[in-house]
Structures are given as structure tokens and as C-alpha cells.
Design an enzyme around this catalytic site. Structure first.
Site, PDB file in Angstrom:
ATOM      1  N   GLY A  79       0.849  -1.063  -0.067  1.00 62.59           N
ATOM      2  CA  GLY A  79       0.355  -0.025   0.011  1.00 62.59           C
ATOM      3  C   GLY A  79       1.074   1.345  -0.029  1.00 62.59           C
ATOM      4  CB  CYS A  83       5.365  -4.302   0.247  1.00 58.81           C
ATOM      5  SG  CYS A  83       5.934  -2.937   0.127  1.00 58.81           S
ATOM      6  CE1 TYR A  84       0.714   0.805   5.328  1.00 57.48           C
ATOM      7  CE2 TYR A  84      -0.673  -0.986   5.699  1.00 57.48           C
ATOM      8  CZ  TYR A  84      -0.439   0.127   6.055  1.00 57.48           C
ATOM      9  OH  TYR A  84      -1.172   0.996   6.904  1.00 57.48           O
ATOM     10  CG  HIS A 105       5.758  -5.873  -4.545  1.00 64.02           C
ATOM     11  ND1 HIS A 105       4.494  -5.699  -4.029  1.00 64.02           N
ATOM     12  CD2 HIS A 105       6.387  -4.838  -4.260  1.00 64.02           C
ATOM     13  CE1 HIS A 105       4.600  -4.451  -3.472  1.00 64.02           C
ATOM     14  NE2 HIS A 105       5.522  -3.920  -3.286  1.00 64.02           N
ATOM     15  CD  GLU A 148       2.672  -8.368  -5.451  1.00 57.94           C
ATOM     16  OE1 GLU A 148       3.700  -9.274  -4.760  1.00 57.94           O
ATOM     17  OE2 GLU A 148       2.551  -7.260  -5.046  1.00 57.94           O
ATOM     18  CB  SER A 178      -9.225   0.361 -29.249  1.00 58.33           C
ATOM     19  OG  SER A 178      -8.825  -0.761 -28.727  1.00 58.33           O
ATOM     20  N   GLY A 179      -9.247  -1.813 -31.654  1.00 61.65           N
ATOM     21  CA  GLY A 179      -8.337  -2.354 -32.661  1.00 61.65           C
ATOM     22  C   GLY A 179      -7.330  -3.000 -31.928  1.00 61.65           C
ATOM     23  N   GLY A 180      -7.148  -2.890 -30.755  1.00 64.82           N
ATOM     24  CA  GLY A 180      -6.001  -3.797 -30.035  1.00 64.82           C
ATOM     25  C   GLY A 180      -6.372  -5.185 -29.762  1.00 64.82           C
ATOM     26  CB  VAL A 181      -4.501  -7.835 -27.858  1.00 66.50           C
ATOM     27  CG1 VAL A 181      -4.594  -9.163 -27.722  1.00 66.50           C
ATOM     28  CG2 VAL A 181      -2.953  -7.405 -28.314  1.00 66.50           C
ATOM     29  CG  ASP A 182      -6.739  -5.634 -24.251  1.00 66.06           C
ATOM     30  OD1 ASP A 182      -6.057  -6.415 -24.385  1.00 66.06           O
ATOM     31  OD2 ASP A 182      -6.490  -4.484 -23.784  1.00 66.06           O
ATOM     32  CE  LYS A 222      -2.638  -6.104 -24.064  1.00 68.67           C
ATOM     33  NZ  LYS A 222      -3.717  -4.871 -24.317  1.00 68.67           N
TER      34      LYS A 222
END
Ligand code: XMP
Length: 512
Positions: A51, A78-79, A169, A171, A223-227, A368
Site C-alpha cells: 500500500g 510489503c505494507y 513483491h 506477484e 479500439s483495434g488492439g488485442v483486447d 493482458k
């Protein structure tokens, strides 16, 4: 079920993402969730996130101390680790040397084999740090497992209570053994068995979209992107005959991008309505120099164009867009409300009420790389799945200062040369994202014996898996030389090129 308690870290969702990647179900709860609610969920393990605050501050976010007595395995990151330390009588102080980015973790050798958390982890390993405080004195009931050069207690644990803490981290992908450490915590320490997969997510999301949309009609913003390509494929399979895809060309796309997107979707049998809205976007952005303002204007104009297009579809009920988790997180729509806002992502502001459309965001909880995995599951070709990401606000956030058609054309040329040369290099496959930036800075040069006073451009190429952390790519000098030569020769008004050598954090990937 693994509960992640959010203290406002930029990485909280990433913890969930990694847990899912390991095959476990996970949910985020804000730090001030009543303890009874946590107990009712019957978690098999609990993780306390990092955090932005300091545990030494007055009114710092904390947690009901009952949590330490539940006997549920607990990992503080961390925090989260600092909070555990403080609660068990250790000391937390402001670190004389702040640690951001990569550090070398050295495990205390004699304990190496004893700690289940570090099972099969090398005794020296790269970890990702992002902290200003550190534990200066360990609680007496805890053992120190590891250190880094500027952090004497980088990992600690109390095996009897099954409570552990790490300062780094685990993660983020740049912590080499991060996934292993989380696996160790969930499987070895907590003894949980995996049962989540992208396939089970696809099944769940498909039936919930069907139930949510019913007989409705969905306008789909691409938007034309991968997503957005993966989203439209999912929706065209889930809601055949009910979707109306549109692609807004705002004039801040890359070289020939609109054509490429429409062709790729046509090949998939998905016809798309192209809306040319270039003039209105440039008009709205005129004289705006601030990055955050540009992002907000782009978002607003998107909605207004969508609204106009939606009115052309009688009986439209829903709007679908390809928002993914990092967009949501970095716009600080965090569970706890504590996360610091980094930048306003263009598509997370919600919809104006007057639109009366319900929002469908099938990828909102995915990262992603998970989206890409979903794409594979849906049978999309690699050429689409492996496309490099491109931000919704487009080139507007890659030209510092004013946004004009001339500058957009200049940037498009620089960007195209850069990516064209990179594609010829064998290392291109390791690049997650590459782009050019107009810096708005002018420098002196000499061209054909004449003094020039022209724009400095920056180029950036990074490796990443989820956009949350990134490292810059070591492009060979010969490739860089060719790129610089071509840009300064072929693009009028540019006389200098610099390469961005900053990791994320402390930078972000985009410049604005
Ligand atoms: P940053 O710059 O935040 O970028 O490190 C992380 C990833 O997100 C992309 N990005 C965006 N994508 N809308 C998007 O769809 C946005 O507003 C936006 N801003 C950044 C960025 O290109 C990188 O891949």
C-alpha cells in the site's frame, strides 16, 4: 478461496491474477472489511497487500487484530509485512535508501531448507522492490529468512502460526521466483488444491453475459488492439446477431492502423462500422498540453461519438468495451479506495446516465496475458493474439505538448520507422511494447552544414507480461544506430533521438 486484503497497492489485482494463474480462486476485500465477513468466506489463506501509506503514520490503515488468531495461513506483502511486524512488536522505520525496481535477495543460508516459503528457491535471486519504509527490528517471535543490500529483513516468518511476510513483491513477473513463492505459500504452507482456469472463466463469463444481455442489442466499441479483438470474438460467439461493432478513427492511430484492424476483423467474419471522427478529436484537443486533460478529453469524445452512433441503432440496450484490469487499477478504482491514481485510463470513467446503456466488460477482471490465453481458447490466430498493446488515447499521450494533425503525422512516421527496424531484429519477439514519443523539446543540430533547431524524439521498447511492471530492452547498438539514422534522415523536423532506459516502476510505460 484465497482472500487478498487490499491496502491500496498498485499491485493488489496482480496478486489475485497470480493466484488464479496458480489455479486457485481469489477475491479482494478492502482492509476495513468486518472480520466476521472474512471468516464467513472460509478462506484457505489470506494475503495482505502492499500500500502507498506508512504503518508509522497516524491513522494508517490497519486490520482487526483478531485476524492473527484465526489460525488461517497469512502472507503479508510489503505494507502487509510491515503491518504484521508492527502488530507483533517489531519496528518499522523510513528507509535511508529507498528501493525501487530490481534487487538481489539473499536467503539466510542455514534457514534455506527449513522455510517452506522458499522451497526450491535459489539462495540468491532477483526480486522487485517498491518501498520507502523497512523493518528495522524484527518481532521476537519471527525468524528472518532473507535480506537485500538495503533491507536487512526482506522475508520473515512464524511457521507455528503460519504467518509470513515478504518485503519484495512476489506477484510481479520481475521477481524471478515470485510465482514459486506464492505457490509455496498456497500449496505447501496452506495445503490448498487448485481448481480455477481460464476455461472455467470462459464458461462463467459466457453464461453471465447471456443472462445480462438477454434479448438486447449491444453496440461494441473497438479500439483495434488485442483486447477489443478478443472481446468482439467472444461476443460474436456468445451473442450472434445481437452485436453492432464500431471502430472510431480519432486520427491518433498508428500508421495504416484502421485499415489493418478492419481487414483482420473482416477475415474473422466480423464486419465493423468505421466512424471517421478525426476532426472532432483534434478540435477537442486543440491547445491542450496536459496529459491528464488529454486522457479525459479522449475518453469524453469517445463516449460522445459512441452516443451518436448508438442513436442510429434502434432498440440498443448495451455497450460493450474491452476494458481490462490494469486500466481499472491504474485509474485507482481500487477496492479499498486507497490506491494512488497514476493516470486516467480512457475507458474507465463509466457511462453518463443519459446514455441509458448497460455496460458489458467481459475482460474487466483479466490481465493482458490472461486475455491472450482467452484468445487462444477462442481459436484466434497468433498474429492477432501477439499484437503489441496500444493505449486507447493513442498518439495523443505520446506527444508531449499540443496535439495537432502535423505532429500526429510526424510521430506516425517516427513510430513506423522504429517498429519497422525492430521487426527486422531477432529480439523483436521479446518486446512487449515499442513506440516513439514526441518530447516537445527542441535541440540544436547541424544538417547539411546548416544549423537546425528541431524536435527531440524518444524511443521506448519494454518487456513485460501484464503492463504492471516493465523492463527496458537491450537493443543492440547497430540496430539503434540504424533507427536513429533513418529517423533523422526520413522525418523532417527531427534532429535527435534518445532511447528510454527506465524500468516501471519508477516510470510508467507511456510517457503521459
Ligand atoms: P502505463 O503507461 O500505465 O501503461 O505503464 C501500461 C499499459 O497500458 C497501456 N495504456 C492504456 N491502455 N487505455 C488503454 O487501453 C489507456 O488509457 C492506457 N494508458 C496506458 C500502455 O500502452 C501499456 O501497455
Amino acid at each position: 478461496m484465497v482472500i487478498v486484503i487490499d491496502f491500496g497497492s498498485q499491485y493488489t489485482q496482480l496478486i489475485v491474477r497470480k493466484i488464479r494463474e496458480l489455479g486457485f480462486r481469489s477475491e479482494i476485500l478492502p482492509f476495513n472489511t468486518p472480520i466476521e465477513e472474512i471468516i464467513n468466506k472460509k478462506p484457505g489463506a489470506i494475503i495482505l497487500s502492499g500500500g502507498p501509506r506508512s504503518v508509522t503514520e497516524k491513522n494508517a490503515p490497519t486490520i482487526n487484530p483478531l485476524i492473527w488468531t484465526l489460525g488461517i495461513p497469512l502472507l503479508g506483502i510489503c505494507y502487509g509485512m510491515q503491518l504484521i511486524s508492527q502488530q507483533f512488536g517489531g519496528k518499522v522505520a523510513s528507509s535511508p535508501t529507498k528501493e525501487y525496481g530490481s534487487s538481489l535477495l539473499v536467503l539466510n543460508k542455514y534457514l534455506h531448507d527449513e522455510s517452506p516459503l522458499f522451497k526450491d528457491v535459489p539462495s540468491q535471486d532477483t526480486v522487485w522492490m517498491s518501498h520507502g519504509d523497512y523493518i528495522s527490528s524484527l518481532p521476537s517471535s519471527f525468524t528472518a529468512y532473507a535480506s537485500t543490500e538495503s533491507c536487512p529483513f526482506a522475508a520473515m516468518g512464524n511457521p507455528e502460526k503460519r504467518i509470513y511476510g515478504v518485503q519484495f513483491h512476489p506477484e510481479v513477473t520481475h521477481t524471478h521466483s515470485g510465482k514459486k513463492i506464492l505457490h509455496n505459500f498456497l500449496s505447501v504452507v496452506a495445503g490448498l488444491k487448485p481448481d480455477w482456469s481460464i476455461k472455467s472463466y470462459l464458461e462463467e463469463i459466457t453464461s453471465s453475459i447471456k443472462a445480462f444481455v438477454g434479448e438486447g442489442k449491444v453496440i461494441v466499441a473497438l479500439s483495434g488492439g488485442v483486447d477489443s479483438t478478443i472481446m468482439i470474438t467472444l461476443l460474436s460467439k456468445t451473442l450472434p446477431g445481437q452485436i453492432y461493432p464500431i471502430f472510431i478513427d480519432h486520427g491518433l492511430l498508428r500508421f495504416q492502423e484502421a485499415d489493418e484492424v478492419l481487414q483482420a476483423l473482416a477475415k474473422l467474419g466480423i464486419p465493423v462500422n468505421l466512424v471517421n471522427a478525426q476532426d472532432r478529436f483534434f478540435k477537442a484537443l486543440k491547445k491542450v498540453k496536459d496529459g491528464e486533460k488529454k486522457r479525459k478529453i479522449m475518453g469524453r469524445e469517445f463516449i460522445m461519438v459512441l452516443e451518436a452512433e448508438a442513436q442510429k441503432i434502434p432498440g440498443v440496450t448495451h455497450l460493450a468495451q474491452g476494458t481490462i484490469y490494469p486500466d481499472v487499477i491504474e485509474s485507482a478504482v481500487s477496492v479499498s479506495g486507497l490506491a494512488a491514481k497514476i493516470k486516467t485510463h480512457h475507458n474507465v470513467g463509466g457511462l453518463p446516465k443519459r446514455l441509458r446503456l448497460k455496460l458489458v466488460e467481459p475482460l474487466r477482471y483479466l490481465f493482458k496475458d490472461e486475455v491472450r490465453e482467452l484468445g487462444k481458447l477462442l481459436g484466434l490466430p497468433l498474429s492477432i493474439i501477439e499484437r503489441r498493446p496500444f493505449p486507447g488515447p493513442g498518439l495523443a499521450v505520446r506527444m508531449l505538448g499540443e496535439v495537432t494533425m502535423d505532429r500526429a503525422n510526424k510521430l506516425r512516421m517516427v513510430d513506423e520507422i522504429f517498429r519497422d527496424e525492430l521487426k527486422k531484429w531477432e529480439g523483436y519477439k521479446n518486446i512487449w511494447q515499442a513506440f516513439a514519443v514526441l518530447t516537445g523539446v527542441k535541440t540544436v543540430g547541424v544538417k547539411g552544414d546548416e544549423r537546425s533547431y528541431e524536435e527531440l524524439v524518444a524511443i521506448r521498447a519494454v518487456s513485460s507480461t501484464d503492463g504492471m511492471t516493465a523492463d527496458w530492452i537491450e537493443i543492440p547498438p547497430a540496430v539503434l544506430r540504424k533507427i536513429s539514422e533513418r529517423i533523422t534522415r526520413e522525418v523532417a523536423g527531427v534532429n535527435r533521438v534518445v532511447y528510454d532506459i527506465t524500468t516501471k516502476p519508477p516510470s510508467t510505460i507511456e510517457w503521459e
